[in-house]
Scaffold this motif. Structure first.
Motif, PDB file in Angstrom:
ATOM      1  N   MET A  87      48.488 -46.531 -39.585  1.00 17.10           N
ATOM      2  CA  MET A  87      48.501 -47.349 -40.868  1.00 17.10           C
ATOM      3  C   MET A  87      49.658 -46.941 -42.077  1.00 17.10           C
ATOM      4  O   MET A  87      49.654 -45.855 -42.207  1.00 17.10           O
ATOM      5  CB  MET A  87      47.867 -48.392 -42.306  1.00 17.10           C
ATOM      6  N   PRO A  88      51.013 -47.695 -42.520  1.00 20.27           N
ATOM      7  CA  PRO A  88      51.269 -49.321 -42.100  1.00 20.27           C
ATOM      8  C   PRO A  88      51.772 -49.694 -40.921  1.00 20.27           C
ATOM      9  O   PRO A  88      52.550 -49.318 -40.781  1.00 20.27           O
ATOM     10  CB  PRO A  88      51.358 -49.537 -43.706  1.00 20.27           C
ATOM     11  N   TYR A  89      51.736 -50.675 -40.586  1.00 23.98           N
ATOM     12  CA  TYR A  89      52.420 -51.132 -39.309  1.00 23.98           C
ATOM     13  C   TYR A  89      52.193 -53.441 -39.542  1.00 23.98           C
ATOM     14  O   TYR A  89      51.686 -53.519 -40.006  1.00 23.98           O
ATOM     15  CB  TYR A  89      51.807 -50.751 -37.738  1.00 23.98           C
ATOM     16  N   ARG A  90      53.692 -53.051 -38.492  1.00 24.75           N
ATOM     17  CA  ARG A  90      53.678 -54.928 -38.368  1.00 24.75           C
ATOM     18  C   ARG A  90      53.165 -55.156 -36.782  1.00 24.75           C
ATOM     19  O   ARG A  90      54.110 -54.273 -36.367  1.00 24.75           O
ATOM     20  CB  ARG A  90      54.931 -55.156 -38.797  1.00 24.75           C
ATOM     21  N   SER A  91      52.924 -56.156 -36.156  1.00 24.50           N
ATOM     22  CA  SER A  91      53.033 -56.469 -35.180  1.00 24.50           C
ATOM     23  C   SER A  91      52.820 -57.806 -34.940  1.00 24.50           C
ATOM     24  O   SER A  91      52.474 -58.774 -35.517  1.00 24.50           O
ATOM     25  CB  SER A  91      51.260 -55.851 -34.691  1.00 24.50           C
ATOM     26  N   LEU A  92      53.249 -58.595 -33.781  1.00 24.40           N
ATOM     27  CA  LEU A  92      53.569 -60.133 -33.435  1.00 24.40           C
ATOM     28  C   LEU A  92      51.808 -60.405 -33.096  1.00 24.40           C
ATOM     29  O   LEU A  92      51.696 -59.878 -31.808  1.00 24.40           O
ATOM     30  CB  LEU A  92      54.080 -60.128 -32.203  1.00 24.40           C
ATOM     31  N   GLN A  93      51.869 -61.029 -33.646  1.00 27.07           N
ATOM     32  CA  GLN A  93      50.137 -61.429 -33.757  1.00 27.07           C
ATOM     33  C   GLN A  93      49.932 -62.774 -32.468  1.00 27.07           C
ATOM     34  O   GLN A  93      50.992 -64.260 -32.326  1.00 27.07           O
ATOM     35  CB  GLN A  93      49.349 -62.377 -34.892  1.00 27.07           C
ATOM     36  N   GLY A  94      48.452 -62.644 -31.523  1.00 27.07           N
ATOM     37  CA  GLY A  94      49.099 -63.058 -30.950  1.00 27.07           C
ATOM     38  C   GLY A  94      47.046 -63.744 -30.768  1.00 27.07           C
ATOM     39  O   GLY A  94      46.486 -63.437 -31.565  1.00 27.07           O
ATOM     40  N   HIS A  95      46.996 -64.521 -29.847  1.00 30.38           N
ATOM     41  CA  HIS A  95      45.526 -65.913 -29.797  1.00 30.38           C
ATOM     42  C   HIS A  95      45.611 -65.504 -28.527  1.00 30.38           C
ATOM     43  O   HIS A  95      45.574 -65.689 -27.598  1.00 30.38           O
ATOM     44  CB  HIS A  95      45.981 -66.802 -30.001  1.00 30.38           C
ATOM     45  N   ALA A  96      43.960 -65.427 -28.345  1.00 30.07           N
ATOM     46  CA  ALA A  96      43.367 -65.317 -27.082  1.00 30.07           C
ATOM     47  C   ALA A  96      43.280 -66.402 -26.504  1.00 30.07           C
ATOM     48  O   ALA A  96      44.110 -67.679 -26.797  1.00 30.07           O
ATOM     49  CB  ALA A  96      42.133 -65.144 -27.305  1.00 30.07           C
ATOM     50  N   LEU A  97      43.781 -66.955 -25.039  1.00 29.08           N
ATOM     51  CA  LEU A  97      44.489 -68.227 -24.452  1.00 29.08           C
ATOM     52  C   LEU A  97      43.498 -68.340 -23.291  1.00 29.08           C
ATOM     53  O   LEU A  97      43.291 -69.270 -22.985  1.00 29.08           O
ATOM     54  CB  LEU A  97      45.694 -67.950 -23.422  1.00 29.08           C
ATOM     55  N   VAL A  98      42.115 -67.348 -23.182  1.00 29.57           N
ATOM     56  CA  VAL A  98      40.761 -68.213 -22.125  1.00 29.57           C
ATOM     57  C   VAL A  98      39.215 -67.914 -22.633  1.00 29.57           C
ATOM     58  O   VAL A  98      38.632 -68.249 -22.222  1.00 29.57           O
ATOM     59  CB  VAL A  98      41.365 -67.781 -20.633  1.00 29.57           C
ATOM     60  N   ALA A  99      39.282 -66.974 -24.174  1.00 28.84           N
ATOM     61  CA  ALA A  99      38.063 -66.191 -23.742  1.00 28.84           C
ATOM     62  C   ALA A  99      37.925 -67.150 -25.972  1.00 28.84           C
ATOM     63  O   ALA A  99      37.005 -66.928 -25.974  1.00 28.84           O
ATOM     64  CB  ALA A  99      38.219 -64.890 -24.725  1.00 28.84           C
ATOM     65  N   GLY A 100      38.862 -67.753 -26.608  1.00 32.74           N
ATOM     66  CA  GLY A 100      37.857 -68.525 -26.972  1.00 32.74           C
ATOM     67  C   GLY A 100      38.689 -68.123 -28.725  1.00 32.74           C
ATOM     68  O   GLY A 100      39.942 -67.570 -28.756  1.00 32.74           O
ATOM     69  N   HIS A 101      37.724 -68.461 -30.261  1.00 26.83           N
ATOM     70  CA  HIS A 101      38.601 -68.230 -30.602  1.00 26.83           C
ATOM     71  C   HIS A 101      38.717 -66.619 -31.554  1.00 26.83           C
ATOM     72  O   HIS A 101      37.902 -66.716 -32.075  1.00 26.83           O
ATOM     73  CB  HIS A 101      37.529 -68.986 -32.133  1.00 26.83           C
ATOM     74  N   HIS A 102      39.835 -66.192 -31.257  1.00 29.49           N
ATOM     75  CA  HIS A 102      39.635 -64.158 -30.869  1.00 29.49           C
ATOM     76  C   HIS A 102      41.377 -64.067 -31.232  1.00 29.49           C
ATOM     77  O   HIS A 102      41.727 -64.895 -30.389  1.00 29.49           O
ATOM     78  CB  HIS A 102      38.670 -64.134 -29.629  1.00 29.49           C
ATOM     79  N   LEU A 103      41.414 -63.320 -31.685  1.00 26.49           N
ATOM     80  CA  LEU A 103      43.266 -62.557 -32.572  1.00 26.49           C
ATOM     81  C   LEU A 103      43.495 -61.989 -32.448  1.00 26.49           C
ATOM     82  O   LEU A 103      42.222 -60.969 -32.499  1.00 26.49           O
ATOM     83  CB  LEU A 103      43.378 -63.556 -34.227  1.00 26.49           C
ATOM     84  N   TYR A 104      44.298 -61.442 -31.250  1.00 28.73           N
ATOM     85  CA  TYR A 104      44.668 -59.983 -31.216  1.00 28.73           C
ATOM     86  C   TYR A 104      46.497 -59.370 -31.525  1.00 28.73           C
ATOM     87  O   TYR A 104      46.932 -60.562 -31.859  1.00 28.73           O
ATOM     88  CB  TYR A 104      44.115 -59.678 -30.140  1.00 28.73           C
ATOM     89  N   HIS A 105      46.278 -58.230 -31.385  1.00 22.73           N
ATOM     90  CA  HIS A 105      47.412 -57.608 -31.332  1.00 22.73           C
ATOM     91  C   HIS A 105      47.889 -56.595 -31.275  1.00 22.73           C
ATOM     92  O   HIS A 105      46.903 -55.597 -31.318  1.00 22.73           O
ATOM     93  CB  HIS A 105      48.466 -57.936 -32.763  1.00 22.73           C
ATOM     94  N   VAL A 106      49.273 -55.895 -30.327  1.00 20.21           N
ATOM     95  CA  VAL A 106      49.553 -54.441 -29.970  1.00 20.21           C
ATOM     96  C   VAL A 106      49.840 -53.896 -31.174  1.00 20.21           C
ATOM     97  O   VAL A 106      50.224 -53.672 -32.016  1.00 20.21           O
ATOM     98  CB  VAL A 106      50.651 -55.092 -29.045  1.00 20.21           C
TER      99      VAL A 106
END
Length: 315
Positions: free
Chosen positions: A37-56
């Motif tokens: 930290m600190p860092y920035r990243s494109l925010q993604g969202h799960a497409l098959v798993a449900g209500h879940h955020l993830y980023h690289v």
């Protein structure tokens, strides 16, 4: 128990930020994230798993660092739980999950911010599924300034180190801005004319199906294998077997830089004489591919399948 490390995760485009605490269930992984930290990243969202955020997350050690504590099924963890993944993801559960899988918790969003987290989750889903407007996540230590940098590893061989420098520069260039190759592909500009009967969606589907495992499984797997004491000659053979064919196919579909960097990597590996240097080169290829994969998932026209919905079983 040590004092939790407090972090802030914000999405300026949404006007939302949450505070979280990293705990000591997986202290080494939490420390690796803290150090990045600190860092920035494109925010993604799960497409098959449900209500879940993830980023690289720009943290090479996530690819191989061992967990000391795992949960058997992340579906039952509290909303707001933060997970580290060997796919180089920082994930946050914000609601119902449908995918039963083990996971590595490293912290949790504070209870007062869980509603704001859910609001962010719904907005990111809309961005990924419909609007295609990128949402950037900002991750920082609580009370400190925002910022961003990508780690740059070094190796002893000059040619391999120069390649890492070029990979690092290209990854930085596309980290927060969609790669032009992918933009062209998604807008139907495909120099090779890939796509039977002038179709584009078919090519997009195959590109998505090759890009993600090339980063997650092939290059990421090579990093893990290097840290698990696989002999160097076996690592070289695995690299040639696992990466060449999908990278060449992706070049045909329009991602020529993937093939360019893969060719240079395969040309270099016979010069590398230790596993640490091999792992460093593969880690930079992994981060580059995972960045591409994140953008591809964001740009993909998921909304074209809006008429296809799950059918509930009869009561």
């Amino acid at each position: 128990m040590t004092t939790p490390k407090r972090v802030e995760i914000g999405w300026p485009a949404l006007g939302i930020a949450v505070t979280a605490e990293l705990d000591d269930r997986n202290a080494a992984l939490a420390q690796s994230l803290w150090d990045a930290m600190p860092y920035r990243s494109l925010q993604g969202h799960a497409l098959v798993a449900g209500h879940h955020l993830y980023h690289v997350a720009p943290v090479h050690s996530l690819l191989y660092q061992a967990a000391t504590y795992k949960v058997e099924d992340r579906r039952y963890e509290p909303d707001g739980t933060i997970f580290a993944s060997r796919l180089q993801h920082l994930g946050i559960k914000y609601g119902e999950l449908t995918e039963p899988m083990p996971a590595i918790p490293i912290g949790r969003v504070v209870p007062d911010d869980v509603d704001s987290l859910a609001e962010a989750g719904r907005a990111v889903w809309e961005a990924v599924y419909t609007t295609k407007k990128p949402v950037i996540a900002e991750v920082r230590r609580a009370g400190e300034n925002n910022g961003h940098s990508l780690p740059r590893l070094t190796v002893t061989d000059p040619e391999a180190d120069a390649l890492i420098g070029d990979l690092h520069a290209e990854t930085e260039r596309i980290w927060l801005e969609a790669p032009q190759e992918l933009v062209d592909l998604h807008e139907g500009r495909i120099p090779s004319c890939a796509g039977s009967y002038e179709t584009v969606l078919t090519t997009l589907l195959f590109v998505n199906g090759e890009t993600r495992p090339l980063g997650y499984a092939a290059y990421g797997g090579l990093v893990r294998a290097a840290y698990e004491d696989v002999p160097l000659e076996s690592l070289r053979q695995m690299a040639r077997i696992l990466t060449s064919t999908p990278a060449e196919f992706l070049a045909y579909c329009g991602l020529e830089k993937v093939w360019y960097f893969t060719r240079r990597t395969l040309d270099c590996i016979d010069r590398i004489d230790n596993r640490d240097d091999f792992a460093a080169l593969m880690a930079h290829m992994t981060l580059y591919l995972n960045c591409l994969g994140g953008w591809n998932l964001h740009l993909f026209p998921w909304q074209l399948g809006d008429h296809l919905r799950r059918v509930s079983a009869p009561a």
